[in-house]
Design a protein around this motif. Structure first.
Motif, PDB file in Angstrom:
ATOM      1  N   MET A   1       0.847  -1.177   0.000  1.00  9.23           N
ATOM      2  CA  MET A   1       0.000   0.000   0.000  1.00  9.23           C
ATOM      3  C   MET A   1       0.895   1.244   0.000  1.00  9.23           C
ATOM      4  N   THR A   2       0.467   2.278  -0.741  1.00  7.36           N
ATOM      5  CA  THR A   2       1.244   3.512  -0.792  1.00  7.36           C
ATOM      6  C   THR A   2       0.990   4.342   0.456  1.00  7.36           C
ATOM      7  N   SER A   3       1.925   5.251   0.723  1.00  6.03           N
ATOM      8  CA  SER A   3       1.815   6.065   1.931  1.00  6.03           C
ATOM      9  C   SER A   3       0.828   7.215   1.770  1.00  6.03           C
ATOM     10  N   GLN A   4       0.572   7.683   0.536  1.00  5.18           N
ATOM     11  CA  GLN A   4      -0.357   8.785   0.299  1.00  5.18           C
ATOM     12  C   GLN A   4      -1.427   8.343  -0.710  1.00  5.18           C
ATOM     13  N   PRO A   5      -2.639   8.914  -0.619  1.00  3.39           N
ATOM     14  CA  PRO A   5      -3.716   8.452  -1.493  1.00  3.39           C
ATOM     15  C   PRO A   5      -3.516   8.775  -2.976  1.00  3.39           C
ATOM     16  N   ASN A   6      -2.769   9.816  -3.319  1.00  2.00           N
ATOM     17  CA  ASN A   6      -2.554  10.182  -4.710  1.00  2.00           C
ATOM     18  C   ASN A   6      -1.303   9.554  -5.305  1.00  2.00           C
ATOM     19  N   MET A   7      -0.759   8.587  -4.622  1.00  2.00           N
ATOM     20  CA  MET A   7       0.471   7.952  -5.081  1.00  2.00           C
ATOM     21  C   MET A   7       0.183   6.517  -5.517  1.00  2.00           C
ATOM     22  N   VAL A   8       0.930   6.071  -6.533  1.00  2.00           N
ATOM     23  CA  VAL A   8       0.859   4.688  -7.008  1.00  2.00           C
ATOM     24  C   VAL A   8       2.290   4.194  -7.189  1.00  2.00           C
ATOM     25  N   PHE A   9       2.432   2.914  -7.460  1.00  2.00           N
ATOM     26  CA  PHE A   9       3.755   2.363  -7.699  1.00  2.00           C
ATOM     27  C   PHE A   9       4.059   2.339  -9.189  1.00  2.00           C
ATOM     28  N   CYS A  10       5.295   2.668  -9.541  1.00  2.00           N
ATOM     29  CA  CYS A  10       5.758   2.650 -10.924  1.00  2.00           C
ATOM     30  C   CYS A  10       5.697   1.218 -11.458  1.00  2.00           C
ATOM     31  N   ARG A  11       5.321   1.068 -12.703  1.00  2.00           N
ATOM     32  CA  ARG A  11       5.234  -0.249 -13.340  1.00  2.00           C
ATOM     33  C   ARG A  11       6.619  -0.814 -13.666  1.00  2.00           C
ATOM     34  N   GLY A  12       7.617   0.054 -13.708  1.00  2.00           N
ATOM     35  CA  GLY A  12       8.962  -0.397 -14.055  1.00  2.00           C
ATOM     36  C   GLY A  12       9.857  -0.678 -12.858  1.00  2.00           C
ATOM     37  N   CYS A  13       9.919   0.276 -11.894  1.00  2.00           N
ATOM     38  CA  CYS A  13      10.872   0.139 -10.791  1.00  2.00           C
ATOM     39  C   CYS A  13      10.196   0.012  -9.428  1.00  2.00           C
ATOM     40  N   ALA A  14       8.874   0.136  -9.384  1.00  2.00           N
ATOM     41  CA  ALA A  14       8.068   0.001  -8.167  1.00  2.00           C
ATOM     42  C   ALA A  14       8.280   1.121  -7.157  1.00  2.00           C
ATOM     43  N   LYS A  15       8.851   2.247  -7.583  1.00  2.00           N
ATOM     44  CA  LYS A  15       8.954   3.399  -6.679  1.00  2.00           C
ATOM     45  C   LYS A  15       7.629   4.141  -6.679  1.00  2.00           C
ATOM     46  N   ILE A  17       5.145   7.037  -7.216  1.00  2.00           N
ATOM     47  CA  ILE A  17       5.016   8.213  -8.078  1.00  2.00           C
ATOM     48  C   ILE A  17       3.573   8.707  -7.979  1.00  2.00           C
ATOM     49  N   HIS A  18       3.342   9.952  -8.423  1.00  2.00           N
ATOM     50  CA  HIS A  18       1.986  10.487  -8.395  1.00  2.00           C
ATOM     51  C   HIS A  18       1.133   9.747  -9.423  1.00  2.00           C
ATOM     52  N   LYS A  19      -0.143   9.547  -9.117  1.00  2.00           N
ATOM     53  CA  LYS A  19      -0.995   8.739  -9.986  1.00  2.00           C
ATOM     54  C   LYS A  19      -1.243   9.360 -11.357  1.00  2.00           C
ATOM     55  N   THR A  20      -1.018  10.660 -11.527  1.00  2.00           N
ATOM     56  CA  THR A  20      -1.207  11.293 -12.833  1.00  2.00           C
ATOM     57  C   THR A  20       0.086  11.378 -13.642  1.00  2.00           C
ATOM     58  N   ALA A  21       1.185  10.847 -13.099  1.00  2.00           N
ATOM     59  CA  ALA A  21       2.469  10.906 -13.804  1.00  2.00           C
ATOM     60  C   ALA A  21       2.410  10.087 -15.088  1.00  2.00           C
ATOM     61  N   ILE A  22       2.895  10.663 -16.170  1.00  2.00           N
ATOM     62  CA  ILE A  22       2.922   9.957 -17.450  1.00  2.00           C
ATOM     63  C   ILE A  22       4.073   8.972 -17.481  1.00  2.00           C
ATOM     64  N   SER A  23       5.194   9.394 -16.893  1.00  2.00           N
ATOM     65  CA  SER A  23       6.353   8.503 -16.818  1.00  2.00           C
ATOM     66  C   SER A  23       6.984   8.626 -15.433  1.00  2.00           C
ATOM     67  N   CYS A  24       7.747   7.623 -15.076  1.00  2.00           N
ATOM     68  CA  CYS A  24       8.401   7.600 -13.769  1.00  2.00           C
ATOM     69  C   CYS A  24       9.610   8.529 -13.790  1.00  2.00           C
ATOM     70  N   PRO A  25       9.737   9.439 -12.800  1.00  2.00           N
ATOM     71  CA  PRO A  25      10.905  10.316 -12.766  1.00  2.00           C
ATOM     72  C   PRO A  25      12.201   9.567 -12.474  1.00  2.00           C
ATOM     73  N   ALA A  26      12.095   8.405 -11.829  1.00  2.00           N
ATOM     74  CA  ALA A  26      13.300   7.655 -11.458  1.00  2.00           C
ATOM     75  C   ALA A  26      13.827   6.819 -12.624  1.00  2.00           C
ATOM     76  N   CYS A  27      12.950   6.014 -13.261  1.00  2.00           N
ATOM     77  CA  CYS A  27      13.422   5.093 -14.302  1.00  2.00           C
ATOM     78  C   CYS A  27      12.964   5.472 -15.707  1.00  2.00           C
ATOM     79  N   GLY A  28      11.967   6.383 -15.813  1.00  2.01           N
ATOM     80  CA  GLY A  28      11.492   6.816 -17.124  1.00  2.01           C
ATOM     81  C   GLY A  28      10.448   5.909 -17.748  1.00  2.01           C
ATOM     82  N   CYS A  29      10.003   4.904 -17.027  1.00  6.09           N
ATOM     83  CA  CYS A  29       9.014   3.962 -17.553  1.00  6.09           C
ATOM     84  C   CYS A  29       7.682   4.689 -17.797  1.00  6.09           C
ATOM     85  N   ILE A  30       7.111   4.497 -18.976  1.00  2.00           N
ATOM     86  CA  ILE A  30       5.827   5.107 -19.322  1.00  2.00           C
ATOM     87  C   ILE A  30       4.721   4.383 -18.554  1.00  2.00           C
TER      88      ILE A  30
END
Length: 165
Positions: A1-15, A17-30
């Motif tokens: 479970m994420t620590s904040q309600p507007n956060m989800v886990f990245c599909r690439g690196c599992a960090k 990220i915000h749920k509206t992010a188009i790509s992960c800032p850490a790994c760049g996964c779309i």
């Protein structure tokens, strides 16, 4: 479970990220868009409009009638006005014939009759030299063609959305 309600886990690196992010800032996964239904509907709409051969003719009709109106009010370049008016008339007749072949699917026959008739009237007025009457007729042609274009495209979008449900 994420620590904040507007956060989800990245599909690439599992960090996180915000749920509206188009790509992960850490790994760049779309990331996949949250609302795939709207995205799919807009893709279908673009494909159906791109494959419709009459779309370009319809846009050319709107443009030619608009150019003729601008030329009538801004200049009095009679040869250019004649070309733009003749083009509007030819495109209206071509679109009428194309839609008549499809039995005016998605449109009303009266719309096409009015558009072709008023384009013809504008052409006759141009030949008669009645430019002061021709201009409002061409304004009607341009506005009516624009309204019909948006109506047809709205119906395409609605049909695509209802087909996905």
């Amino acid at each position: 479970m994420t620590s904040q309600p507007n956060m989800v886990f990245c599909r690439g690196c599992a960090k996180e990220i915000h749920k509206t992010a188009i790509s992960c800032p850490a790994c760049g996964c779309i990331q996949h868009p949250a609302n795939t239904e709207k995205t799919t509907a807009s893709v279908y709409r673009m494909i159906s409009l791109k494959n419709d051969p009459n779309t370009k003719f319809h846009l050319a009709l709107i443009l030619s009638a608009s150019i003729a109106v601008v030329l009538l009010y801004a200049t009095m370049a009679i040869p250019c006005i004649g070309i733009a008016t003749g083009l509007s008339f030819g495109l209206s007749a071509r679109l009428y014939a194309a839609h008549q072949k499809n039995q005016f699917a998605g449109t009303k026959k009266l719309d096409w009759v009015l558009l072709a008739s008023f384009s013809g009237i504008a052409f006759i007025l141009m030949l008669a030299g009645a430019y002061d009457i021709q201009a409002p007729v061409l304004v009607f042609v341009a506005v009516r063609a624009l309204m019909m274009y948006f109506t047809m495209n709205t119906e395409v979008t609605e049909a695509n959305q209802s087909g996905q449900s």
